[in-house]
Design a protein around this motif. Structure first.
Motif, short mmCIF file in Angstrom:
data_model
loop_
_atom_site.label_atom_id
_atom_site.label_comp_id
_atom_site.label_asym_id
_atom_site.label_seq_id
_atom_site.Cartn_x
_atom_site.Cartn_y
_atom_site.Cartn_z
N ILE A 137 0.85 -1.19 0.00
CA ILE A 137 0.00 0.00 0.00
C ILE A 137 0.88 1.24 0.00
O ILE A 137 1.77 1.38 0.86
N GLN A 149 -6.50 0.36 -4.17
CA GLN A 149 -5.19 -0.28 -4.24
C GLN A 149 -5.28 -1.75 -3.83
O GLN A 149 -4.73 -2.64 -4.48
N LEU A 150 -5.97 -2.00 -2.70
CA LEU A 150 -6.09 -3.37 -2.20
C LEU A 150 -6.88 -4.23 -3.19
O LEU A 150 -6.48 -5.37 -3.49
N LEU A 204 -7.18 3.78 -0.88
CA LEU A 204 -6.68 2.58 -0.20
C LEU A 204 -7.49 1.34 -0.59
O LEU A 204 -6.94 0.28 -0.84
#
Length: 477
Positions: free
Chosen positions: A7, A16-17, A13
């Protein structure tokens, strides 16, 4: 084990995950059915809020990449991965070399268990039902205790002292080989022993001689090293020494039980081969792959035991006496190449599995190997006798067996024209696995026939299976 996710920063966030897990699934790094870490645990590992992780999991579930099971967890759904490929991959500089290896045939690969027949005449497979499970289990436990005493460092390249000592005693007793433990190099099967000798002697363009028909993996391995491989005919006395050309630096032979035909090399031919090797300054690889099983006549000495000039590299294996799954073999290297071979092994795999070496050393020192060989010999002798009777009886109009005194396979040559491909296909339909002889010829015109391994077929099944073969032959005739 932690899920590998990186990350960066504090923006997007959840995105991205989501993208990293999605890419891992498509690339196959996360396999179908694999469980994802619980959202709370993954959040702690990545320093994220649990809500962020839960939202990413929800998006993956919506896209049907992940399946949630209430009270159990989240799992990768059962769908094929799409390995990422570069849209415009650069041309591979070594593409030609890679293509040569990719297109190289791989003969003698055994079929998967699902591909085997009920009645199997495949060569090179010992009888699994005769494997000494209880004795071997005891030796494996001993090996684990010995390994627990060590400091966990790499072992000796040449092999464990105890195993090399046992091998030296065994080959001296059973084959008359003249050696000490210092001449023994433990290898990962006989194939690695062949590879090591080739590595230290063969360079592109040099001439090496092999039997024809012969063992294809040896020929292909030498050719892959860049050698000019020359096929040498075999007759009733073995390799025809007069055909070995000038300039040959390496000679591969199977004198005890010629592969695949089965005849032993005569004493006169052995002396001639050693004399030719001395004159050329060549090394002879003696592949003594299954000579522990002998059924007729007086035992003959190994070629190595007759060598007085250090010209013979003796190769042995435990794949035929115990199991090919162990991948344990050995090389009795002549002084001229011993040190070079040890360096080559160190650079290729450092050393063979230490626990397996400890177990085998214990098994041999306790007398387990000789006891097992005697047990197998009794079983194989019965099977061999039954096959000989059938091929000298009702199968004799079609085939003639090549006389052989050792090993656990026989070669049967066709006495009349047979559509071999049709025979093999029809035999497979009635659950009989037969294998042709012509695939072992490369330089000379192939002879039609069968190679009949009797390690993987029970004696009680021989008549049933050969009755089916006879019936097929009568039909296609």
């Amino acid at each position: 084990m932690e899920l590998h996710v990186v990350i960066e920063g504090k923006k997007d966030l959840t995105g991205q995950l989501y993208r990293q897990i999605k890419e891992a699934i498509h690339a196959g790094r996360l396999a179908a059915g694999e469980q994802l870490p619980p959202s709370r645990l993954l959040a702690e590992q990545l320093g994220l809020s649990r809500k962020t992780v839960s939202e990413a999991y929800a998006r993956l579930t919506y896209d049907r990449l992940v399946v949630g099971q209430v009270g159990v967890g989240s799992f990768v759904s059962d769908q094929p991965s799409r390995r990422a490929q570069a849209a415009h991959a650069p041309a591979l500089a070594g593409a030609a070399v890679a293509a040569q290896w990719r297109n190289m045939p791989t003969p003698l690969r055994h079929p998967s268990p699902a591909g085997t027949a009920r009645y199997e005449y495949i060569g090179g497979s010992p009888d699994r039902s005769l494997y000494p499970q209880a004795d071997w289990r005891r030796c494996v436990l001993y090996a684990l205790r010995e390994c627990a005493k060590s400091r966990g460092m790499y072992g000796e390249t040449e092999g464990l002292f105890a195993l090399r000592e046992s091998i030296a005693r065994h080959v001296a007793f059973s084959r008359g080989v003249r050696c000490s433990l210092g001449d023994v190099v433990v290898t990962s099967g006989a194939q690695q022993a062949l590879d090591l000798v080739a590595r230290v002697l063969v360079e592109p363009g040099c001439t090496v001689a092999v039997e024809d028909p012969g063992y294809p993996p040896a020929r292909l391995l030498l050719a892959a090293q860049g050698a000019n491989v020359v096929g040498i005919s075999v007759d009733s006395e073995g390799m025809v020494v007069e055909q070995i050309p000038d300039g040959t630096r390496l000679i591969y032979t199977t004198p005890a039980h010629q592969f695949p035909l089965g005849m032993p090399m005569s004493i006169a031919r052995r002396h001639a081969l050693l004399a030719r090797a001395r004159a050329l300054g060549a090394i002879v690889i003696e592949d003594d792959y299954d000579s522990e099983f002998r059924y007729e006549g007086r035992p003959t000495d190994s070629l190595q035991s007759m060598d007085t000039h250090g010209s013979v590299a003796y190769v042995g294996t435990f794949s035929k006496t115990l199991s090919p799954e162990l991948r344990l073999g050995y090389l009795i290297a002549p002084p001229a190449i011993l040190e070079a071979v040890c360096v080559a092994k160190h650079l290729t795999d450092w050393h063979t599995s230490i626990p397996a070496q400890w177990a085998l050393a214990k098994f041999m020192s306790d007398g387990g190997l000789l006891k097992h060989i005697r047990r197998c010999h009794t079983a194989y002798a019965d099977r061999r006798e039954r096959i000989v009777q059938r091929f000298q009886g009702d199968l004799s109009p079609w085939f003639e067996l090549v006389p052989a005194t050792a090993g656990f396979h026989l070669a049967a040559l066709c006495k009349q024209a047979i559509d071999m491909k049709l025979l093999l296909t029809l035999a497979r339909r009635v659950d009989v696995g037969l294998y042709p002889l012509d695939v072992f010829y490369h330089f000379a015109p192939p002879r039609q026939g069968l190679i009949l391994g009797y390690g993987a077929i029970d004696a009680a099944d021989i008549d049933t299976s050969l009755n089916r073969v006879r019936d097929i032959l009568q039909e296609i005739a």
